[in-house]
Design a protein around this motif. Structure first.
Motif, PDB file in Angstrom:
ATOM      1  N   GLY A   1       0.810  -1.211   0.000  1.00  0.00           N
ATOM      2  CA  GLY A   1       0.000   0.000   0.000  1.00  0.00           C
ATOM      3  C   GLY A   1       0.843   1.260   0.000  1.00  0.00           C
ATOM      4  N   PRO A   2       0.193   2.422   0.179  1.00  0.00           N
ATOM      5  CA  PRO A   2       0.905   3.703   0.184  1.00  0.00           C
ATOM      6  C   PRO A   2       1.919   3.791   1.327  1.00  0.00           C
ATOM      7  N   SER A   3       3.120   4.246   1.008  1.00  0.00           N
ATOM      8  CA  SER A   3       4.181   4.346   2.017  1.00  0.00           C
ATOM      9  C   SER A   3       3.829   5.343   3.116  1.00  0.00           C
ATOM     10  N   CYS A   4       3.128   6.415   2.744  1.00  0.00           N
ATOM     11  CA  CYS A   4       2.834   7.465   3.720  1.00  0.00           C
ATOM     12  C   CYS A   4       1.907   6.980   4.834  1.00  0.00           C
ATOM     13  N   ARG A   5       1.087   5.980   4.550  1.00  0.00           N
ATOM     14  CA  ARG A   5       0.211   5.428   5.587  1.00  0.00           C
ATOM     15  C   ARG A   5       1.027   4.753   6.684  1.00  0.00           C
ATOM     16  N   ILE A   6       2.176   4.196   6.300  1.00  0.00           N
ATOM     17  CA  ILE A   6       3.038   3.535   7.285  1.00  0.00           C
ATOM     18  C   ILE A   6       3.551   4.556   8.294  1.00  0.00           C
ATOM     19  N   CYS A   7       4.006   5.705   7.795  1.00  0.00           N
ATOM     20  CA  CYS A   7       4.514   6.754   8.685  1.00  0.00           C
ATOM     21  C   CYS A   7       3.412   7.263   9.603  1.00  0.00           C
ATOM     22  N   ARG A   8       2.234   7.469   9.049  1.00  0.00           N
ATOM     23  CA  ARG A   8       1.121   7.974   9.857  1.00  0.00           C
ATOM     24  C   ARG A   8       0.732   6.969  10.929  1.00  0.00           C
ATOM     25  N   ARG A   9       0.775   5.690  10.596  1.00  0.00           N
ATOM     26  CA  ARG A   9       0.447   4.654  11.574  1.00  0.00           C
ATOM     27  C   ARG A   9       1.525   4.565  12.660  1.00  0.00           C
ATOM     28  N   SER A  10       2.784   4.786  12.257  1.00  0.00           N
ATOM     29  CA  SER A  10       3.894   4.718  13.213  1.00  0.00           C
ATOM     30  C   SER A  10       3.968   5.954  14.094  1.00  0.00           C
ATOM     31  N   GLY A  11       3.452   7.076  13.580  1.00  0.00           N
ATOM     32  CA  GLY A  11       3.490   8.314  14.351  1.00  0.00           C
ATOM     33  C   GLY A  11       4.763   9.112  14.167  1.00  0.00           C
ATOM     34  N   VAL A  12       5.672   8.639  13.304  1.00  0.00           N
ATOM     35  CA  VAL A  12       6.927   9.351  13.029  1.00  0.00           C
ATOM     36  C   VAL A  12       7.255   9.224  11.547  1.00  0.00           C
ATOM     37  N   LYS A  13       8.076  10.143  11.051  1.00  0.00           N
ATOM     38  CA  LYS A  13       8.535  10.054   9.670  1.00  0.00           C
ATOM     39  C   LYS A  13       9.587   8.957   9.550  1.00  0.00           C
ATOM     40  N   LEU A  14       9.378   8.054   8.612  1.00  0.00           N
ATOM     41  CA  LEU A  14      10.350   6.996   8.353  1.00  0.00           C
ATOM     42  C   LEU A  14      11.138   7.273   7.075  1.00  0.00           C
ATOM     43  N   PHE A  15      10.827   8.393   6.417  1.00  0.00           N
ATOM     44  CA  PHE A  15      11.536   8.839   5.207  1.00  0.00           C
ATOM     45  C   PHE A  15      11.548   7.755   4.131  1.00  0.00           C
ATOM     46  N   LEU A  16      10.356   7.218   3.868  1.00  0.00           N
ATOM     47  CA  LEU A  16      10.216   6.166   2.865  1.00  0.00           C
ATOM     48  C   LEU A  16      10.032   6.716   1.460  1.00  0.00           C
TER      49      LEU A  16
ATOM     50  N   LEU B   1       4.912  -4.003  19.541  1.00  0.00           N
ATOM     51  CA  LEU B   1       4.534  -4.308  18.161  1.00  0.00           C
ATOM     52  C   LEU B   1       4.782  -3.110  17.249  1.00  0.00           C
ATOM     53  N   LYS B   2       4.405  -1.922  17.709  1.00  0.00           N
ATOM     54  CA  LYS B   2       4.590  -0.717  16.901  1.00  0.00           C
ATOM     55  C   LYS B   2       6.070  -0.464  16.622  1.00  0.00           C
ATOM     56  N   GLU B   3       6.911  -0.689  17.634  1.00  0.00           N
ATOM     57  CA  GLU B   3       8.348  -0.461  17.455  1.00  0.00           C
ATOM     58  C   GLU B   3       8.935  -1.474  16.475  1.00  0.00           C
ATOM     59  N   LYS B   4       8.472  -2.711  16.573  1.00  0.00           N
ATOM     60  CA  LYS B   4       8.938  -3.749  15.645  1.00  0.00           C
ATOM     61  C   LYS B   4       8.524  -3.429  14.218  1.00  0.00           C
ATOM     62  N   GLN B   5       7.286  -2.993  14.045  1.00  0.00           N
ATOM     63  CA  GLN B   5       6.796  -2.637  12.715  1.00  0.00           C
ATOM     64  C   GLN B   5       7.541  -1.428  12.151  1.00  0.00           C
ATOM     65  N   LYS B   6       7.863  -0.492  13.034  1.00  0.00           N
ATOM     66  CA  LYS B   6       8.605   0.694  12.604  1.00  0.00           C
ATOM     67  C   LYS B   6       9.968   0.297  12.024  1.00  0.00           C
ATOM     68  N   LEU B   7      10.642  -0.625  12.711  1.00  0.00           N
ATOM     69  CA  LEU B   7      11.947  -1.081  12.225  1.00  0.00           C
ATOM     70  C   LEU B   7      11.795  -1.852  10.918  1.00  0.00           C
ATOM     71  N   ARG B   8      10.809  -2.712  10.850  1.00  0.00           N
ATOM     72  CA  ARG B   8      10.596  -3.524   9.646  1.00  0.00           C
ATOM     73  C   ARG B   8      10.340  -2.653   8.426  1.00  0.00           C
ATOM     74  N   HIS B   9       9.507  -1.635   8.604  1.00  0.00           N
ATOM     75  CA  HIS B   9       9.185  -0.761   7.477  1.00  0.00           C
ATOM     76  C   HIS B   9      10.341   0.178   7.134  1.00  0.00           C
ATOM     77  N   SER B  10      11.166   0.519   8.116  1.00  0.00           N
ATOM     78  CA  SER B  10      12.311   1.397   7.845  1.00  0.00           C
ATOM     79  C   SER B  10      13.259   0.770   6.832  1.00  0.00           C
ATOM     80  N   TYR B  11      13.376  -0.560   6.882  1.00  0.00           N
ATOM     81  CA  TYR B  11      14.259  -1.265   5.951  1.00  0.00           C
ATOM     82  C   TYR B  11      13.473  -2.004   4.868  1.00  0.00           C
ATOM     83  N   MET B  12      12.137  -1.860   4.892  1.00  0.00           N
ATOM     84  CA  MET B  12      11.257  -2.484   3.899  1.00  0.00           C
ATOM     85  C   MET B  12      11.529  -3.984   3.764  1.00  0.00           C
TER      86      MET B  12
END
Length: 210
Positions: A5-20, A58-69
């Motif tokens: 899905g859209p990368s920007c939704r990941i950042c919004r769900r994480s609550g921080v910019k992941l610069f994807l 869970l949120k922290e784990k997902q944040k790391l996973r998405h940071s490296y895709m």
């Protein structure tokens, strides 16, 4: 399962910019500048809700996973490898492994504005390690390895934008980068303090150790 899905939704769900999204993340067009709350019709009302301990991990784990895709399976495999390393904290070892990925190194060298762009350069055969073409983004770089991009990319507008974005930023001490020749050397494994990823790795260790 891989997220498509859209990368920007990941950042919004994480609550921080992941610069994807690279350059877009630094502009006023970034959705996090206008809608810094979770996606969905109930997103604005969820901002003040407190996560459970499991939810935080869970949120922290997902944040790391998405940071490296990377996928959940890949992250679990990296975690297992990190657990077996002696003399270094598991969370730190996990981040150091992820930073050794070829796509991550290409991004850190400044030749890609996002991990997605770096992965495209690797997958399309534009990256060489020690003179040999490598098209596997998960390839683990070792200290002393020389990473080179195809000279054909020198005039590529995306590469030029990425280089311009990194001008004036502090050099990463574990990399020796030659921007003019689109190459660099991976000098050593970075320390935890040097890795520019804003995650609490201890929560990730607790998530997988539960």
């Amino acid at each position: 399962m891989k997220y498509t899905g859209p990368s920007c939704r990941i950042c919004r769900r994480s609550g921080v910019k992941l610069f994807l999204k690279g350059e877009k993340c630094l502009s006023p067009k970034c959705p996090m500048e206008r809608r810094a709350f979770p996606p969905g019709q109930h997103g604005p009302t969820r901002r003040g809700k407190r996560d459970t301990e499991y939810g935080l991990r869970l949120k922290e784990k997902q944040k790391l996973r998405h940071s490296y895709m990377i996928t959940e399976t890949q992250l679990r495999r990296y975690f297992s490898t990190a657990m077996s390393q002696k003399g270094v904290a598991t969370g730190t070892a996990l981040l150091q492994l992820l930073e050794r990925r070829l796509d991550a190194v290409v991004q850190r060298m400044g030749f890609a504005s996002s991990i997605k762009m770096a992965r495209n350069w690797v997958r399309h055969g534009h990256v060489m390690v020690n003179g040999k073409r490598v098209d596997i983004p998960s390839y683990l770089v070792k200290p002393g390895d020389r990473i080179t991009l195809d000279k054909d990319l020198k005039d590529n507008p995306d590469v030029q934008k990425s280089i311009a974005m990194n001008e004036g930023r502090p050099n990463l001490e574990w990399l020796n980068v030659d921007v003019e020749n689109l190459e660099g050397t991976y000098l050593r494994v970075p320390s935890r303090e040097e890795i520019p990823v804003a995650v609490n790795e201890q929560l990730i260790v607790e998530y997988y150790s539960r």
